[in-house]
Scaffold this motif. Structure first.
Motif, PDB file in Angstrom:
ATOM      1  N   SER A 275       0.837  -1.207   0.000  1.00 41.92           N
ATOM      2  CA  SER A 275       0.000   0.000   0.000  1.00 41.92           C
ATOM      3  C   SER A 275       0.866   1.249   0.000  1.00 41.92           C
ATOM      4  O   SER A 275       0.575   2.230  -0.694  1.00 41.92           O
ATOM      5  CB  SER A 275      -0.938  -0.002   1.206  1.00 41.92           C
ATOM      6  OG  SER A 275      -0.196  -0.061   2.414  1.00 41.92           O
ATOM      7  N   CYS A 276       1.963   1.217   0.758  1.00 38.84           N
ATOM      8  CA  CYS A 276       2.888   2.349   0.775  1.00 38.84           C
ATOM      9  C   CYS A 276       3.606   2.466  -0.568  1.00 38.84           C
ATOM     10  O   CYS A 276       3.814   3.572  -1.082  1.00 38.84           O
ATOM     11  CB  CYS A 276       3.895   2.188   1.904  1.00 38.84           C
ATOM     12  SG  CYS A 276       5.027   3.586   2.097  1.00 38.84           S
ATOM     13  N   PHE A 279       1.391   4.127  -3.013  1.00 34.64           N
ATOM     14  CA  PHE A 279       1.345   5.567  -2.728  1.00 34.64           C
ATOM     15  C   PHE A 279       2.573   6.275  -3.301  1.00 34.64           C
ATOM     16  O   PHE A 279       2.461   7.355  -3.903  1.00 34.64           O
ATOM     17  CB  PHE A 279       1.257   5.765  -1.216  1.00 34.64           C
ATOM     18  CG  PHE A 279       1.440   7.193  -0.766  1.00 34.64           C
ATOM     19  CD1 PHE A 279       0.493   8.159  -1.061  1.00 34.64           C
ATOM     20  CD2 PHE A 279       2.571   7.561  -0.047  1.00 34.64           C
ATOM     21  CE1 PHE A 279       0.670   9.471  -0.647  1.00 34.64           C
ATOM     22  CE2 PHE A 279       2.752   8.863   0.372  1.00 34.64           C
ATOM     23  CZ  PHE A 279       1.796   9.822   0.065  1.00 34.64           C
ATOM     24  N   GLU A 282       2.346   6.589  -7.035  1.00 33.12           N
ATOM     25  CA  GLU A 282       1.388   7.635  -7.400  1.00 33.12           C
ATOM     26  C   GLU A 282       1.997   9.019  -7.225  1.00 33.12           C
ATOM     27  O   GLU A 282       1.765   9.920  -8.033  1.00 33.12           O
ATOM     28  CB  GLU A 282       0.116   7.506  -6.551  1.00 33.12           C
ATOM     29  CG  GLU A 282      -0.821   6.419  -7.005  1.00 33.12           C
ATOM     30  CD  GLU A 282      -1.454   6.705  -8.354  1.00 33.12           C
ATOM     31  OE1 GLU A 282      -1.771   7.880  -8.638  1.00 33.12           O
ATOM     32  OE2 GLU A 282      -1.609   5.765  -9.139  1.00 33.12           O
ATOM     33  N   TRP A 323      -0.372  15.848  -4.488  1.00 35.48           N
ATOM     34  CA  TRP A 323      -1.168  14.891  -3.709  1.00 35.48           C
ATOM     35  C   TRP A 323      -2.417  15.559  -3.141  1.00 35.48           C
ATOM     36  O   TRP A 323      -3.493  14.955  -3.106  1.00 35.48           O
ATOM     37  CB  TRP A 323      -0.305  14.321  -2.586  1.00 35.48           C
ATOM     38  CG  TRP A 323      -1.075  13.563  -1.549  1.00 35.48           C
ATOM     39  CD1 TRP A 323      -1.519  12.275  -1.620  1.00 35.48           C
ATOM     40  CD2 TRP A 323      -1.497  14.037  -0.254  1.00 35.48           C
ATOM     41  NE1 TRP A 323      -2.183  11.924  -0.473  1.00 35.48           N
ATOM     42  CE2 TRP A 323      -2.180  12.982   0.389  1.00 35.48           C
ATOM     43  CE3 TRP A 323      -1.350  15.244   0.422  1.00 35.48           C
ATOM     44  CZ2 TRP A 323      -2.729  13.117   1.658  1.00 35.48           C
ATOM     45  CZ3 TRP A 323      -1.893  15.379   1.688  1.00 35.48           C
ATOM     46  CH2 TRP A 323      -2.570  14.321   2.299  1.00 35.48           C
ATOM     47  N   SER A 330      -4.723   6.269  -4.072  1.00 33.66           N
ATOM     48  CA  SER A 330      -3.852   5.092  -4.079  1.00 33.66           C
ATOM     49  C   SER A 330      -4.305   4.042  -3.071  1.00 33.66           C
ATOM     50  O   SER A 330      -3.959   2.866  -3.197  1.00 33.66           O
ATOM     51  CB  SER A 330      -2.408   5.514  -3.765  1.00 33.66           C
ATOM     52  OG  SER A 330      -2.298   6.029  -2.448  1.00 33.66           O
ATOM     53  N   TRP A 400      -7.300   6.901   4.884  1.00 31.09           N
ATOM     54  CA  TRP A 400      -6.164   6.867   3.961  1.00 31.09           C
ATOM     55  C   TRP A 400      -5.431   8.209   3.949  1.00 31.09           C
ATOM     56  O   TRP A 400      -4.205   8.248   3.870  1.00 31.09           O
ATOM     57  CB  TRP A 400      -6.643   6.521   2.549  1.00 31.09           C
ATOM     58  CG  TRP A 400      -7.146   5.116   2.415  1.00 31.09           C
ATOM     59  CD1 TRP A 400      -6.778   4.030   3.175  1.00 31.09           C
ATOM     60  CD2 TRP A 400      -8.123   4.625   1.485  1.00 31.09           C
ATOM     61  NE1 TRP A 400      -7.463   2.915   2.773  1.00 31.09           N
ATOM     62  CE2 TRP A 400      -8.292   3.239   1.735  1.00 31.09           C
ATOM     63  CE3 TRP A 400      -8.855   5.218   0.467  1.00 31.09           C
ATOM     64  CZ2 TRP A 400      -9.171   2.452   1.011  1.00 31.09           C
ATOM     65  CZ3 TRP A 400      -9.734   4.433  -0.268  1.00 31.09           C
ATOM     66  CH2 TRP A 400      -9.892   3.064  -0.002  1.00 31.09           C
ATOM     67  N   GLU A 404      -1.521   8.708   4.715  1.00 34.02           N
ATOM     68  CA  GLU A 404      -0.640   9.297   3.710  1.00 34.02           C
ATOM     69  C   GLU A 404      -0.036  10.604   4.188  1.00 34.02           C
ATOM     70  O   GLU A 404       1.106  10.930   3.845  1.00 34.02           O
ATOM     71  CB  GLU A 404      -1.429   9.493   2.411  1.00 34.02           C
ATOM     72  CG  GLU A 404      -1.800   8.172   1.743  1.00 34.02           C
ATOM     73  CD  GLU A 404      -2.844   8.327   0.652  1.00 34.02           C
ATOM     74  OE1 GLU A 404      -3.206   9.496   0.342  1.00 34.02           O
ATOM     75  OE2 GLU A 404      -3.297   7.306   0.103  1.00 34.02           O
TER      76      GLU A 404
END
Length: 731
Positions: A275-276, A279, A282, A323, A330, A400, A404
């Motif tokens: 998941s990181c 990110f 992205e 972002w 993401s 999320w 993030e």
């Protein structure tokens, strides 16, 4: 001025009210409408009303629901009666953004608003058509009261077996008109009855005040220390990712995006979860640091080199600012409900993502020094934005965003940092350059073939070391490990064994251990004995014993090798795949050109195609005050023009029965007179067939036997031949 419609209301307000309206609903002037009638149509459209409702907090939305439950026109007193005294301020806000408007006989709702809210606001059914005495419902028998208890707070619909034989409880309610049949199996509770049973109120509980945010208090210094460490880490992550893709580009999926296998490889390389990793990819995509080339390979763009030359503060701001405004999410990657969603794929856009992200950071900014509990935070965000589009995702979007923001360093230990506060306030972020740990220019080589970097390395040293060793652990100090594969990688990049030794001896403050020297010498000696090129591919080696070993190695049967000379073997695989399979089997081949030159040297792939950052989907930015004032002036001017056009059309319609008739001299005198006075004229004009039509014009000048004028029918400047003008009349 008589106010009968929403258009009439808009015509009655001043510029200050327009300024508030357009600030809250910028979609109304994107683009600027030509007049107030067009503005009213746009403001009453379902998409615009939905956006406006999304901007309400829970209490404002409850007041709007209460207004929708009343018959029009309604008053402030009737709203307060079914809600609370605090409804007055909420009502003022609803009027200022055009969700309620005053008319001559009371307040009304714009058309379509009830459709956008829903047919059953606050769980209430429709108003009763028949006259009913709601007080009589208290006399209902016990069976009927049980039925009512199920319908009071919604939904107001209930099912029955047969409307002709519904049972004693439902039968009494139907007889007294306290229930209304919709079809053979459905009944509904009228709005008046439900409000009476609710004690004269619309909602069970009025959420007038925002819930208090609960969470752990954080020390400001510790928050900032954690945040600056996160900023340093995220910059290193992005740089490592792009350096990896420069060396080994990934192939994009046919549908777009990054495959699961490639995402796992990146995750292992960076030492973070998937998941990181999604990110980080992205972030690089949003900042245009990566591009998809003509062969659909993902690799760094030329902007990456420019990004590396910037200060850390500028690099971080490029990532964070993109972002903040993006509509891409993401967090959807790897989600159980989104199995087919890929990192960098086209499916990551969500229309309300940037709104929820901005709202989440705003709540953190309002509660500085607090790391919120997730349950409490969800309560606050649900009060601030109760009816967002894609509301099913709202809690996940908020969680999320919190995650993030921590990765980015906007928060530290869950609380907003000074860097996040300055970033949201648009301040200069040079403080990041000052607070980041100072770079070091040395390493400490250990006896177990590892090296420790006691801090962030200088860029050139970091790049060289990353070529020769793999990162084993990260933190305040980074641990690098040397292995046969990493030394071979450095040799593939054009380094010699001696150059590797010189670099490590010069950079390390500890002496180079003998095992590492032997490792470098041994790999250097073996490297390049095998040569691989394209036949599809050939393998060449001066050591015939090694060729024999390869031919007899069962691990290489997949290559289907064929020996064509004592020192040459060929196969049908591509050279790149052949080298990969040989390396996996423990050999150390090097590339060779068609002319016999060994292909080693620095490889830093860059995409030749221009990066195409994703477009932002969804919300409209709030215009500046100058743009808002310009839009107001344009609408006012257009309204005056529309009023004038209406007046002229009415005059033209009245004149249609009698076309103006004047002599040639009278025509010229009137034309010249009204050119000077800049007034409109009514003329009769004959076409090529002799048919006379009626025109309304603004005369400009006479030139070469023709009248140059603006025709009101088309809005264009046209030429009218004077001999064809049958008559002129002023308006």
């Amino acid at each position: 001025m008589e106010m009968r419609s929403f258009s009439d209301y808009l015509r009655s307000v001043d510029d200050a009210a327009f300024l508030n309206l357009f600030s809250a609903r910028p979609d109304l002037i994107t683009p600027v409408p030509p007049d107030i009638a067009s503005l009213a149509v746009r403001a009453c459209s379902a998409p615009s009303l939905a956006r406006a409702i999304d901007s309400l907090n829970q209490w404002q939305f409850q007041v709007l629901e209460a207004a929708a439950a009343l018959n029009e026109p309604f008053s402030l007193k009737s709203i307060v009666a079914i809600t609370d005294k605090a409804a007055s301020s909420a009502l003022d806000h609803l009027i200022s953004i055009g969700l309620i408007y005053p008319s001559d006989d009371g307040m009304r709702l714009p058309s379509q608003l009830r459709d956008v809210i829903g047919n059953e606001p606050a769980g209430l059914g429709p108003a009763s058509v028949a006259k009913i005495k709601v007080a009589e419902v208290e006399k209902a028998p016990p069976e009927s009261k049980k039925v009512l208890e199920r319908l009071i707070w919604g939904p107001p619909r209930g099912s029955v077996g047969d409307i002709k034989n519904p049972g004693p409880g439902v039968a009494w309610l139907l007889e007294q008109k306290f229930l209304v049949p919709l079809d053979q199996r459905t009944v509904i509770l009228p709005r008046e009855v439900a409000i009476h049973l609710r004690g004269g109120k619309v909602h069970k509980e009025n959420f007038i005040v925002q819930p208090k945010l609960a969470g752990a208090k954080r020390n400001e210094q510790q928050v900032n220390l954690a945040a600056i460490a996160n900023i340093s880490t995220v910059l290193r992550w992005v740089e490592e990712l792009l350096n990896f893709w420069a060396d080994e580009p990934s192939d994009a999926l046919r549908a777009g995006g990054l495959g699961v296998r490639d995402l796992k490889i990146l995750s292992t390389h960076l030492g973070v979860d998937e998941s990181c990793t999604a990110f980080i990819t992205e972030l690089a995509y949003l900042a245009s640091l990566i591009s998809f080339d003509a062969q659909d390979r993902i690799m760094p763009s030329n902007k990456f080199d420019i990004w590396l030359m910037q200060t850390p503060a500028d690099r971080w701001q490029v990532l964070a600012s993109q972002w903040l405004i993006t509509s891409r999410v993401s967090g959807l990657v790897g989600r159980a409900e989104s199995k087919n969603v890929a990192a960098l794929g086209p499916e990551l856009d969500r229309v309300n993502a940037s709104k929820v992200r901005a709202l989440t950071l705003a709540i953190l900014n309002e509660n500085q020094g607090i790391a919120p509990e997730l349950a409490s935070f969800n309560e606050v965000i649900a009060w601030r934005a109760p009816v967002r589009r894609n509301s099913s995702l709202q809690e996940e979007l908020a969680s999320w965003t919190l995650r993030e923001a921590e990765w980015l360093g906007i928060t530290g230990q869950g609380a907003i940092s000074k860097y996040g506060i300055e970033f949201l306030g648009g301040e200069d972020l040079a403080i990041i350059n000052e607070d980041l740990p100072k770079t070091v220019d040395h390493i400490l080589i250990q006896s177990d073939n590892t090296a420790i970097a006691p801090g962030p390395l200088e860029h050139e040293i970091s790049q060289q070391l990353a070529m020769m060793a793999d990162i084993e652990s990260r933190g305040g100090a980074t641990v690098y490990r040397f292995s046969e594969a990493t030394i071979r990688r450095a040799l593939d990049h054009g380094k010699t064994g001696d150059e590797i030794k010189v670099f490590l001896t010069k950079t390390s403050k500890t002496p180079m251990p003998q095992p590492l020297e032997y490792l470098i010498a041994d790999v250097s000696k073996k490297h390049g004995k095998l040569r691989v090129g394209n036949t599809s591919a050939f393998i060449r080696c001066e050591d015939t014993a090694l060729i024999s070993q390869i031919m007899n190695d069962k691990r290489l049967e997949i290559l289907e090798l064929r020996r064509i000379a004592p020192e040459v073997v060929i196969c049908d695989h591509d050279a790149t795949d052949t080298m990969r399979i040989l390396r996996e089997a423990g050999y150390l081949p090097a590339g060779e050109s068609a002319t016999g030159i060994m292909l080693t040297g620095p490889r830093s792939n860059r995409a030749l195609t221009k990066p195409r950052p994703p477009r932002v989907i969804g919300e409209i930015e709030i215009p500046t005050e100058e743009n808002l004032n310009a839009a107001i002036r344009a609408i006012r001017t257009g309204e005056k023009s529309t009023h004038k056009q209406t007046h002229l059309r009415q005059a033209a319609n009245e004149a249609l029965g009698a076309l103006p008739r004047t002599t040639a001299n009278e025509t010229m005198d009137l034309v010249n007179k009204y050119i000077l006075e800049e007034k409109s004229l009514s003329i009769g004009y004959a076409d090529n067939n002799g048919a006379v039509t009626h025109r309304i014009i603004d005369p400009i000048r006479v030139s070469a036997g023709a009248l140059i004028a603006r025709d009101h029918a088309t809005g264009e400047v046209q030429s009218f031949r004077i001999p064809r003008i049958t008559g002129v009349a002023p308006l």
